[in-house]
Scaffold this active site. Structure first.
Site, mmCIF file in Angstrom:
data_model
loop_
_atom_site.group_PDB
_atom_site.id
_atom_site.type_symbol
_atom_site.label_atom_id
_atom_site.label_comp_id
_atom_site.label_asym_id
_atom_site.label_seq_id
_atom_site.Cartn_x
_atom_site.Cartn_y
_atom_site.Cartn_z
ATOM 1 N N GLY A 1 0.823 -1.198 0.000
ATOM 2 C CA GLY A 1 0.000 0.000 0.000
ATOM 3 C C GLY A 1 0.864 1.259 0.000
ATOM 4 C CB SER A 2 0.188 4.639 1.276
ATOM 5 O OG SER A 2 -0.977 4.794 0.510
ATOM 6 C CB THR A 3 4.337 1.380 3.606
ATOM 7 O OG1 THR A 3 4.093 0.141 2.948
ATOM 8 C CG2 THR A 3 3.384 1.509 4.779
ATOM 9 C CD GLU B 1 -3.050 5.932 3.533
ATOM 10 O OE1 GLU B 1 -3.145 5.700 4.743
ATOM 11 O OE2 GLU B 1 -2.385 5.232 2.755
#
Lengths: 684, 365
Positions: free
Chosen positions: A322-324, A682
């Site tokens: 994901g956004s990491t 997110e």
């Protein structure tokens, strides 16, 4: 003959033959002397031994080597346990004996019979266990009645014990009885016999040869009643070697308890050395169950638990980051010169490309965002846009440079490599070309991208350590009993990602803003004394194909994963942390608070109580594309399930550039009706 | 081609001695395995078959002039070495050791062949490089290399017993071939200091590990038990023994491997000191007769060959008996003509054939 002419009359040859014959006679005399000693002098004694008394051979199990944490605190130990064994050579009436024993022990006679049968494969002179880990009371009764129980022995055996219960269960692994197949293996060719316990998983398996030790033995002379007369020979067992881990017991405990009842994984590593300080996978199991042999039912329960307690999620769980993953995209874009810190994108809530719209998690859009704000508020559109110029291959190269999608050489068995897709991979694997739409969703860590929690921690350490990515290690040193060091860990560099200092600075500032500036997705999880830098992520597990019928709840296995990666202190990083909550909601609301507890435990600072209204929690409405269902975080937060109302505005069938179903992590058994993974949103 | 002198010079004494020992051995096996649960024909019967096969091989070996061997010595050596390499690569594994080549009909154990081949090779070397003033250390490099390579390969299988036998045979032959006094002194110092140093520097468990590693089919932890049971069996025999089929130790199956490596302890229990003395006397006679054959051999090659074969039989006897009566550590070495086993029987009978061969051609030049 000419060569050897006259050889046979050589006087020195004669002498040699004489010497040789003399030596032979002498050696034979020695044998006769020994026979005389045994058969004439020792005759009476040996005859008595053969007629009246018996020799007992008692193997003495070696205590397995203990495992310590980095400060020498014991993690895995041995405790004495009472075992009732039997020597077949001394048993006359088996059935009577078993019945009597069953009465004393309160055990099932059939169970004893079964153990007897499985012990029949041992030689008659070798004792084998009938009942293990019995109570002291039973032991005493048996000892008092030993005259009536010929052939029954009571032994004290070391049994693996775990003073901290489930702590580190996945790391330590467990023991099990050696199998026939293992006995054929060269590794177990010497010193192992049926009935022995060996490491089956984790460090117990990896370090088997160091931990095992060497069995000792006692030879006893006993009379016909089984009473000991004398000890003929004692050979003490050699305990196994001591293993010291890089793990910090307190931090490991804090990390595990930070999860509460949630499932997931967390890794804490030292940024500069790669030493793993905590490695937690939840839920865990009780390794003590295995120490004395796990029962069939207990084993089935563990195997069938939908949250997979036996799986080490830190290295075997593969999840979309994901956004990491956005730091990877950002660093790749900066390095390639495709984007600059000042590059601004106008986020209107979605990016249209071809005939598809890729949505930002924030429906209304972020307005004009630069890189720092894109990280801080996790604006998807900035990354969508940049990734189209960047291309998948450069993203993939940066990801691998930071330790994603490659084997880390972590010593534990079953380490998964994750997956970082690129054009070549897709061509080889699926025989189709790469689509731009796939780059767009990969840029925010969705689509095919899969990473393990350990890899995310290593990536974060690499960023914190200015591009020098450390190799994660967990074994600090191995010592023998006298303190000689047999093995010792030295910090290693996995890779130098060769990052430009100014690029790093921008990304690091963005990560600091995530936690420390109002509006940052993890602003609620800041600490007052220590400045954390990090990034949240909420990754979508699966797209529900049939979302016409609104459901009040989304099935557990379809809920989003919540992630957080971070390091601290921001100015001079010491540790990097990755947290993953399996189906755990959103990164900001659910994963970041777990990481906050871990950081607080490491730096020994209190967790501040932030005034509730301070940052307006962004409404989590993760709907990147039109045909996406609502996320669980809505349900979790008890908010009305927006977007549940059909029909979706997007194309009814997957668009042509929508990826086919990507590889799925083993524990995510997708039902047939589930479609492909769609870009994440997110959550906050 | 056939020379009548061969028949008149046939060594009946040797053949009779061998047959007597083998006969006693079979009687002993009959007793040792009277309580036998294994499948197939009884052990003593199988041993009789093997003796028959062995005898045929011995007569076959004795019928072809041994001097032909001198020419194909190195060829045989190279071939056997290849077989040893094959064992390490594709050998059959059993009980933690890889020693056999699976030939379909039977399993070939090249390390056993090496015992005979190293005798032929060294006999050839020492007879051609005859040096009656004694060998220097440098001159010994070649025979030691010839000896060392197969020994290391056998050690790797691992088979400590056979490797040890090959080394003992080679060293005995080298010693007999003659060393200079200085060489002898040097070797003695080197050898004993290496052995002693190695043994004292190692911790007990390391020694145990080495023994375990080199000798995997013997349960090293049970070894103490085996030895003590063997000593009890031998000791309880006393002067006259408990009588045929009357040994309690062996009959009650306390004795492990009582038909193979520990066959002698059954015999010693049942026949006592007197019986053991007679058997040892027969073995001693066999060895001295072998030395006698070497002494009378018609050429140096024959002499070294006879000595090598005699050394092989001698060391098997000493190491096996030493183990059974608790003088030496447990190393899997069978007692020639006495322990059950086709491999040992065939090897011993090839040796016997060579001795017969040399003996009956002692007057031929």
């Amino acid at each position: 003959m000419s060569l050897n002419g006259g050889w046979e009359d050589n006087p020195s040859l004669k002498k040699r033959f004489l010497l040789l014959s003399l030596a032979v006679v002498l050696i034979f005399l020695l044998l006769v002397l020994r026979l005389w000693y045994l058969q004439i002098i020792g005759a009476d004694r040996y005859r008595e031994l053969s007629e009246k008394n018996r020799i007992r051979y008692i193997p003495v199990a070696a205590p397995r080597g203990p495992i310590y944490d980095r400060h020498g605190e014991i993690l895995v130990d041995n405790r004495p346990s009472f075992t009732i064994s039997v020597l077949r050579q001394e048993v006359e009436d088996k059935d009577a004996l078993l019945t009597r024993l069953a009465g004393i022990l309160g055990a099932d006679p059939e169970e004893l019979e079964k153990n007897w049968q499985s012990g029949s494969r041992f030689p008659r002179y070798r004792p084998f266990p009938l009942a293990e880990d019995v109570s002291r009371e039973s032991l005493e009764v048996i000892q008092e009645n030993s005259v009536n129980l010929p052939g029954v022995l009571t032994e004290v055996r070391p049994l693996r014990s775990y003073p901290h219960g489930e702590l580190g269960a996945h790391l330590f692994g467990y023991l099990g009885e050696i199998t026939q197949k293992e006995l054929q293996n060269k590794q177990f060719s010497s010193g192992y016999r049926p009935g022995d316990f060996v490491g089956k998983r984790g460090l117990e398996k990896l370090l088997e040869k160091y931990l095992r030790g060497v069995e000792g033995e006692r030879l006893l002379e006993v009379d016909v009643k089984g009473q000991e007369l004398r000890i003929l020979k004692t050979q003490e067992p050699q305990p196994g070697n001591k293993v010291f881990l890089t793990i910090d017991r307190k931090l490991q405990a804090a990390t595990e308890s930070a999860f509460g009842e949630e499932a997931g994984a967390a890794v804490v590593i030292r940024v500069k050395t790669g030493e793993v300080l905590a490695l937690a996978s939840r839920p865990a199991f009780d390794p003590a169950l295995f120490a004395r042999g796990i029962s069939g039912k207990e084993w089935i329960d563990l195997l069938q638990n939908p949250r997979h307690p036996l799986q080490d999620k830190t290295i075997q769980g593969q999840y979309p980051p994901g956004s990491t993953f956005k730091m990877v995209t950002a660093l790749a874009a900066l390095k390639a010169g495709v984007a600059y810190p000042s590059t601004t994108v106008d986020c209107g809530g979605a990016l249209s490309h071809g005939n598809r719209r890729f949505r930002c998690w924030k429906r209304g859009g972020h307005g004009r965002v630069d890189l720092k704000r894109a990280l801080k508020e996790s604006c998807d559109v900035w990354f969508y846009k940049v990734s189209l110029d960047l291309g998948i291959d450069r993203i993939a190269a940066m990801a691998r440079a930071l330790g994603l999608g490659i084997p880390l050489g972590f010593p534990l068995e079953g380490e998964k490599t994750g997956l970082i897709p690129d054009r070549q991979w897709k061509q080889q694997r699926q025989g189709t070309r790469w689509y731009d739409g796939e780059t767009v969703i990969a840029s925010i860590g969705q689509g095919y991208v899969l990473t393990t929690p350990l890899q995310l921690a290593v990536m974060t350490a690499g960023i914190a350590n200015d591009g020098i990515v450390p190799r994660p290690q967990v074994i600090s040193r191995i010592e023998d009993l006298t303190g000689n060091i047999l093995e010792e860990m030295h910090p290693e560099i996995l890779n130098d990602a060769q990052l430009n200092p100014s690029d790093l600075q921008v990304v690091k500032r963005g990560m600091e803003a995530v936690v420390n500036e109002p509006g940052g997705t993890a602003y609620k999880s800041r600490l007052n004394e220590i400045r954390i830098a990090g990034k949240t992520g909420t990754s979508q597990v699966v797209k529900l194909k049939d979302d016409h019928a609104p459901k009040r709840e989304i099935a557990y296995r379809f809920r989003d994963h919540a992630l957080f990666v971070g390091y601290a202190p921001a100015q001079d990083p010491e540790i990097a942390v990755s947290v993953l909550l399996e189906h755990g909601g959103s990164g900001g609301s659910n994963a970041a608070p777990v990481a906050q507890k871990i950081f607080a435990a490491y730096f020994d600072v209190p967790i501040p109580v932030h005034a509730p209204p301070s940052p307006p929690a962004p409404a989590p409405s993760p709907l990147p594309t039109e045909d996406l269902p609502p996320t669980p975080s809505d349900a979790v937060n008890g908010l009305p399930l927006q977007g549940m109302n059909p029909p979706p505005a997007g194309p009814p069938a997957p668009a042509p550039n929508l990826p086919p179903a990507p590889p799925v992590t083993p524990e995510q058994s997708l039902p047939p009706e589930a479609g492909g993974i769609v870009p994440e949103a997110e959550g906050d | 081609m056939f020379d009548r002198r061969l028949l008149t010079h046939f060594d009946w004494v040797l053949l009779l001695t061998v047959l007597t020992v083998a006969g006693i051995g079979i009687l002993n096996l009959y007793s040792a395995t009277s309580i036998w649960t294994g499948a197939g024909p009884p052990i003593y019967l199988k041993q009789i078959y093997w003796l028959g096969i062995g005898l045929t091989i011995a007569l076959g070996v004795s019928s072809v002039d041994y001097r032909h061997l001198e020419y194909c010595g190195f060829f045989l050596y190279g071939l056997t070495l290849c077989l040893l390499v094959a064992v390490l690569l594709v050998g059959k594994t059993s009980m933690g050791a890889t020693r056999w080549l699976d030939l379909g009909i039977f399993n070939l154990q090249p390390s056993e062949i090496m015992k005979i081949v190293i005798i032929i090779t060294l006999a050839r070397y020492f007879s051609q490089k005859g040096n009656l003033r004694g060998y220097s250390l440098r001159q010994l490099l070649v025979p030691f290399a010839l000896l060392g390579v197969p020994s290391v390969m056998i050690m790797k299988q691992p088979d400590l017993g056979t490797a040890m036998m090959v080394i003992f045979i080679g060293v005995t032959m080298s010693l007999f071939a003659g060393l200079r006094r200085s060489t002898l002194a040097m070797l003695a110092i080197l050898g004993s200091s290496a052995a002693a140093g190695g043994w004292f520097l190692l911790r007990p468990y390391q020694k145990q590990r080495i023994l375990t590693f080199l000798n995997p089919e013997h349960d090293p932890l049970g070894a103490g038990y085996h030895i003590i049971q063997s000593k009890i069996a031998v000791g309880s025999g006393g002067f006259w023994g408990s009588g045929f089929m009357q040994g309690t130790q062996s009959q009650l199956s306390f004795l492990p491997e009582r038909h193979t490596d520990f066959a002698f302890s059954v015999f010693a229990e049942e026949w006592g000191f007197t019986g053991s003395l007679i058997l040892l006397g027969l073995y001693l006679f066999l060895i001295i007769w072998g030395i006698y054959i070497a002494r009378r051999a018609s050429d140096m090659f024959g002499m070294m060959l006879a000595l090598g074969v005699t050394a092989m039989i001698f060391w098997h006897i000493v190491v096996n008996l030493g183990m059974v009566i608790g003088l030496l550590p447990v190393v899997g070495v069978p007692l020639p003509l006495f322990s059950y086993g086709g491999t040992s029987m065939v090897t011993t009978m090839i040796g016997t054939g060579l001795l017969l061969n040399i003996s009956m051609r002692r007057f031929m030049f």
